[in-house]
Every structure is written in C-alpha cells, then in structure tokens.
Design a protein around this motif. Structure first.
Motif, short mmCIF file in Angstrom:
data_model
loop_
_atom_site.label_atom_id
_atom_site.label_comp_id
_atom_site.label_asym_id
_atom_site.label_seq_id
_atom_site.Cartn_x
_atom_site.Cartn_y
_atom_site.Cartn_z
N MET A 1 0.84 -1.21 0.00
CA MET A 1 0.00 0.00 0.00
C MET A 1 0.88 1.26 0.00
O MET A 1 2.03 1.21 0.42
CB MET A 1 -0.88 0.00 1.25
N ASP A 2 0.31 2.35 -0.48
CA ASP A 2 1.01 3.63 -0.53
C ASP A 2 1.61 3.96 0.84
O ASP A 2 0.89 4.08 1.82
CB ASP A 2 0.00 4.71 -0.95
N PRO A 3 2.95 4.12 0.90
CA PRO A 3 3.58 4.38 2.21
C PRO A 3 3.11 5.71 2.82
O PRO A 3 3.12 5.85 4.05
CB PRO A 3 5.08 4.40 1.88
N VAL A 4 2.74 6.66 1.98
CA VAL A 4 2.24 7.95 2.50
C VAL A 4 0.97 7.71 3.32
O VAL A 4 0.82 8.22 4.43
CB VAL A 4 1.94 8.94 1.35
N ILE A 5 0.07 6.89 2.76
CA ILE A 5 -1.20 6.61 3.45
C ILE A 5 -0.95 5.88 4.76
O ILE A 5 -1.49 6.25 5.80
CB ILE A 5 -2.13 5.79 2.53
N VAL A 6 -0.09 4.85 4.69
CA VAL A 6 0.21 4.08 5.90
C VAL A 6 0.81 5.01 6.97
O VAL A 6 0.45 4.94 8.15
CB VAL A 6 1.17 2.91 5.59
N GLY A 7 1.72 5.88 6.55
CA GLY A 7 2.34 6.82 7.48
C GLY A 7 1.30 7.70 8.16
O GLY A 7 1.36 7.92 9.37
N LEU A 8 0.35 8.19 7.37
CA LEU A 8 -0.68 9.07 7.93
C LEU A 8 -1.59 8.29 8.89
O LEU A 8 -1.98 8.80 9.94
CB LEU A 8 -1.50 9.71 6.81
N GLN A 9 -1.93 7.06 8.50
CA GLN A 9 -2.77 6.24 9.38
C GLN A 9 -2.11 6.08 10.75
O GLN A 9 -2.76 6.21 11.78
CB GLN A 9 -3.00 4.85 8.75
N ASP A 10 -0.80 5.82 10.72
CA ASP A 10 -0.06 5.64 11.98
C ASP A 10 -0.09 6.91 12.83
O ASP A 10 -0.30 6.87 14.04
CB ASP A 10 1.39 5.24 11.70
N ARG A 11 0.14 8.05 12.17
CA ARG A 11 0.18 9.31 12.92
C ARG A 11 -1.19 9.65 13.50
O ARG A 11 -1.30 10.19 14.60
CB ARG A 11 0.67 10.45 12.02
N ILE A 12 -2.26 9.33 12.77
CA ILE A 12 -3.61 9.59 13.28
C ILE A 12 -3.90 8.69 14.48
O ILE A 12 -4.45 9.15 15.49
CB ILE A 12 -4.66 9.35 12.18
N GLU A 13 -3.51 7.44 14.35
CA GLU A 13 -3.71 6.49 15.45
C GLU A 13 -3.04 7.03 16.72
O GLU A 13 -3.62 7.01 17.81
CB GLU A 13 -3.10 5.14 15.05
N GLU A 14 -1.82 7.52 16.54
CA GLU A 14 -1.06 8.10 17.65
C GLU A 14 -1.79 9.32 18.22
O GLU A 14 -1.94 9.46 19.44
CB GLU A 14 0.33 8.51 17.10
N ARG A 305 -1.18 11.90 -6.35
CA ARG A 305 -0.91 10.47 -6.45
C ARG A 305 -1.45 9.65 -5.28
O ARG A 305 -2.10 8.63 -5.47
CB ARG A 305 0.59 10.19 -6.65
N SER A 306 -1.20 10.14 -4.05
CA SER A 306 -1.65 9.38 -2.89
C SER A 306 -3.17 9.22 -2.87
O SER A 306 -3.70 8.19 -2.49
CB SER A 306 -1.19 10.05 -1.59
N LEU A 307 -3.86 10.27 -3.26
CA LEU A 307 -5.32 10.20 -3.29
C LEU A 307 -5.79 9.20 -4.35
O LEU A 307 -6.74 8.44 -4.12
CB LEU A 307 -5.92 11.59 -3.53
N ARG A 308 -5.10 9.20 -5.51
CA ARG A 308 -5.42 8.20 -6.55
C ARG A 308 -5.17 6.79 -6.03
O ARG A 308 -5.96 5.87 -6.26
CB ARG A 308 -4.56 8.43 -7.79
N ASP A 309 -4.06 6.64 -5.31
CA ASP A 309 -3.74 5.32 -4.73
C ASP A 309 -4.84 4.89 -3.77
O ASP A 309 -5.27 3.73 -3.76
CB ASP A 309 -2.40 5.37 -3.97
#
Lengths: 319, 319
Positions: A1-14, A305-309
């Motif tokens: 999966m798009d690393p940008v999305i995964v990164g944001l998910q982690d930061r939101i979780e935090e 790009r991330s939004l398309r992903d």
C-alpha cells in the motif's frame, strides 16, 4: 500500500491515543475511549490530511480536524448501533451491549460535542469554512440514517432514493473530509467543492454492497432472506419483467422454511438479470467520475498520487 | 412581569416559529418541530438577549445564538426523556412515545447540529468565543446528566456532589446564555466570566427541588416513596443523628405497603430537622451571591434592571 497513506494512518492512530478526553464521569467517557480504541482504517482523517497535503498545507494544522471527523464518525456508529440493535462492532461488543442504551446515547452525544471542539481547533482563518462544511455534513448524515430507517419499513424504494440515502449516510462525510483538509490548507471554495463532489465515488459502504465477487457471494445469503433493500435487490426489482418478475415476487413474499431454496432461486434471478454486471458498470462509472473531479483540480499528477492510490485501494484494483 | 422580558419572550417565540428547518425526511424533522412547538418560558434565550442588551449589543445579532441555545436545551430534554422513560413533556407525549426511541435519538442529534449552526450565525468577531463557551457547556451538560443517572444507582451521594450535578446539568447552560449574549455584544472575557458565574444562582431546576411551600409539599410525596436523592433527602440524611437517624433509616429501607405512613413519617423527620429552613437559607444565599456577581459588572442599576427582575421572578419574590 502507498507508504504515504500508511504513514498518515499511523500518525492519526497516535494522535487519537493522546486525545484529551476527561476521566470523570467514568460512565460517560469510558465508552468514548472504548469506541476510539476499536480501530478501523481511519479513512476519513486520512482524506483530511491527504487533501491538506495536496494543497501544500502544514499537516500539523489539520490534525485536530482529522481527529474531529474520526470522532464524529464513531459517534454516528455508536448511535446507529443502538438503532440497528447491533451486538458487535469490529468484532467487539457494541457500547449499548457492554454498558446500556442510555449510556450509549449520552456518550455518543459527548463524542459529537468533542468532535466539534476538535474542528474548532482549526486555524482561525479556515474555521468558519471548516465548521460550516462539517455541520452541513453532520445534518446530512442524520438525514441519511433516517432515510435508511424509513426504507426498512417502506413498500417500495426507488434506486434513485436508495443512492441518495447512501450518498447522505456515508459519502458526504468522505467528501467533507477532503473539503475540510483543503480548506485548512487555504484552498479556494471552488476547489473545496470539487473535492467534496469526489465524495460519492470514494465511498466505501456502497462498495460493500456491490463490490468484488467474494463480498457479493457472502452478502447475498442473509440479505436475500431478509429481503434487505440493497442496491442488488432494488436493481433486480427494477429490471425484472414477465415470468422473472412473477418468480421474484413469489420468493419475496415467500414465508416458508426452505431458506436454501429461496437463496438459490433469488441468486438465479440475479444471474439471469445480470445484476452483478450492472453493479460493476456502475462502479466503473463512479470511479471514472471520481478521477474526473481530481483532474479538474489545478494540481500535478504527483500531488494527487496518494489520493489516486487511496481511490484505487478502495476500489480494490491495481493502483 | 417586566415588560422587557415579556417582549423578548414574544420575539423569540416568533423567531423560533420561522426557523429554517428542512421538511424531508419527515420522520427526522417533524419531531424537531414538535419539540420546539411545546413552548416553555424560553428562559435561556431571554438570558442571551438580556445580557446582550446590558452590554449595548444589537439585539438582532444575538437572535440566532438565542434560538441556538433554546434548540440545544430542547435537544437535551429530548434525549433525557428517553433515558428517564418519561411519558409526558409539558403535558404532551414525549417524542419517543409519540414516535419511537430511534427517531427520538436521531432527531435529537439533528437538533444538536442545528443548534451549532445557529450559534455559527453569530457575528464573526464573537464566533470563536461563542462557540467555545457553547461547546464547553454542552459537554458539561452531558456530564451532569451522566452524574444524575449514576446517582440513581449509587448507595451514597454527598450534598457536594449533588450540587455539582445540578450545576452541570442545568446551571451552566443558563450561565452560558448570559456569557454568549455578552460576548456577542463585545463584552470583555472577564465580564463574560462574571455572567457565566451568575449561572448557578439563577438556576430554576434547583428551585423546583426546594422552592416555595406549594412545590415543597407537592414534590415530597412521590419523591419520598421512591427515595429520590433530592436536595431535601440528602440534607436530611446529612443532618440526622441518633433516634431520628434510626427512624429515617427504617423508612428508607421500608418495603411495606403503607405508603401513607412512610410519607407522613418522612415528612415529620424533615420537619424535625428543619430541612425546609436549610433549603430556604441556601436559596437566600444563592440569590445574594447572584446579585453580587451582577454588582461586580461595570453597569448601572438601570442596565441590569431586567436581569434583576428576571432573577426575582425565578426566586418567586417581589421584584
């Protein structure tokens, strides 16, 4: 999966974990913490942050609103679960099961207040736009849920009304996430609107209804037995003529005990009518519409790009 | 009664009648209209407008927020009625009785959104102050309601916790009304705070508990039979010693059928302990505290007259 999305998910979780939620009264705030701990894809906050990034916003400024939309989403799940008498949410007992309905009502109310407070932490320049879009959307979500309840008891539901219900109940909040993120980054109102219109297309619940083959097969059984007014059933009712229509009516009115036969017969009718093809065509069309909205924005391929992903991921396609 | 207050009540009633509430879905918005049509003293919006007047605000600019606080108040009544299983509200069927609990939950949610939207129509310069005070208060109201529900099941409730519950459940919203009205008129934060602190004293629900003799007598019967943790009972428990304490414990634990005897005996205990005097002294003290907060404001007697009249009216005294 798009690393940008995964990164944001982690930061939101935090960010959600260290959210300032009072301790007392315990019976009010424990369910709030519980709901937020159940996890999920955190799709709505990701949309806030992605849209904010696309317009070169400072990500930190969008976190309170991102958390706010997730808290709001969980508030709606909490109240919906009461109305739907749902025993489980993400495999865990729902709040009204674990505590009781009164506590579920009230801690839901508190979550809604909290979501507004988080929205209000947006930069002052964007605050009226953020709040107005958020509140407009919140009212639409209530309308969608009411339509959903009304439809359960209704004799006939048109496909048009069904899609409007889905749009209000879930799509508008995805759109609001994008719009809010863009507004915080200082995007123009017309750009915010384009992102808001993207909503319907990115909407994941509708995909649950007529998504991939596995889901299709799995859902059909229970929904067919309860005559649930899904996109599939409404399309089938709409398309059936002559003998197929009579056959379908027979099974819809059927109150006998041969449940296997009902599922088998209704599935055969869906196949005869090519309901699945209709669903897939609709899915493609919505996807294309979504991309057209993205193309209308003054942004480079790189910026979107991330939004398309994310869109591709939601569509369960190759990105 | 003060003609200024009556005039404002009439204008608010008018404003509420022409409020822009959508029509569809009917089952979402009819209960909203119904709740707002049940009337009431419209005390909270009057407080908004009076405070606004005191600081020379333009009354028109405060009407949306005044209506907003009344819609919010009615939202809390709607959800509280579900939790309390109340059949009637102002002599009419409650929303969950007339429709059902699901509809009551959801139309309550919609009213809350609507109240935020009305608050957001305040002048932009005052908007952050108005919204932040409103949301802080909204959360406190949830906390007060939760404490109230917790107390019903609690073994012991201290008078201190009881008064805190009353403060959160009802007083803070009266204070918020005053603070919001002042903020819209451009009052300084310290002045807004003084008005907010006035809250507890103007609070009418607490007066219902230990108000005039008629109310005192009327309430006692039902409340005594259910051992309801009113200010009177908590004071009596707190003051009783020796034989009186033993006698009181006997009647609190009593599960026999002689309800008349229980009411008679408990009333006799209240009389012996002078619980009513304690209540009246507390009432006087709160009234004096309220006037002290008013005196601390940089306003003439003339500017605060209507608010004094309103306070006197709430205390059921000569103005």
């Amino acid at each position: 999966m798009d690393p940008v999305i995964v990164g944001l998910q982690d930061r939101i979780e935090e960010y959600l974990k260290q959210l300032d939620i009072p301790v007392q009264p315990l019976s009010l705030y424990e369910p709030v913490r519980y709901m937020l701990s159940l996890g999920g894809k955190r799709m709505r906050p990701v949309l806030v942050l992605l849209a904010n990034k696309m317009f070169d916003g400072k990500t930190e400024t969008a976190f309170p609103a991102a958390a706010g939309i997730e808290v709001f989403h969980n508030f709606t799940l909490l109240h919906d679960d009461i109305m739907d008498n749902a025993p489980l949410r993400r495999g865990k007992p729902t709040v009204h099961e674990k505590w009781n309905a009164d506590i579920a009502i009230l801690s839901g109310d508190a979550m809604f207040v909290k979501s507004c407070q988080l929205m209000m932490q947006s930069p002052i320049s964007a605050m009226p736009a953020v709040m107005n879009l958020f509140l407009k959307t919140a009212l639409e979500v209530c309308e969608g849920q009411q339509m959903d309840m009304d439809f359960e008891k209704a004799e006939n539901v048109s496909i048009e009304n069904y899609l409007e219900m889905i749009r209000l109940k879930t799509a508008v909040l995805l759109g609001a996430g994008l719009g809010i993120g863009a507004a915080i980054a200082g995007a123009a109102p017309s750009e915010v609107n384009h992102l808001y219109d993207l909503a319907f297309q990115l909407q994941d619940d509708i995909l649950d209804v007529y998504g991939d083959a596995a889901k299709f097969g799995k859902q059909v059984g229970g929904d067919i037995l309860s005559n649930k007014k899904t996109f599939l059933l409404l399309t089938a009712i709409n398309m059936a003529k002559g003998d197929v229509q009579a056959d379908q009516k027979y099974w819809l009115d059927y109150s006998g005990s041969d449940t296997k036969e009902k599922v088998k017969s209704m599935t055969a009718i869906y196949d005869k009518l090519n309901v699945r093809d209709v669903a897939e065509i609709k899915m493609d069309q919505l996807y294309m519409d979504a991309l057209a909205h993205l193309d209308a924005l003054p942004l480079t391929i790189n910026q979107t790009r991330s939004l398309r992903d994310l869109a591709a991921m939601l569509m369960e396609r190759e990105s």
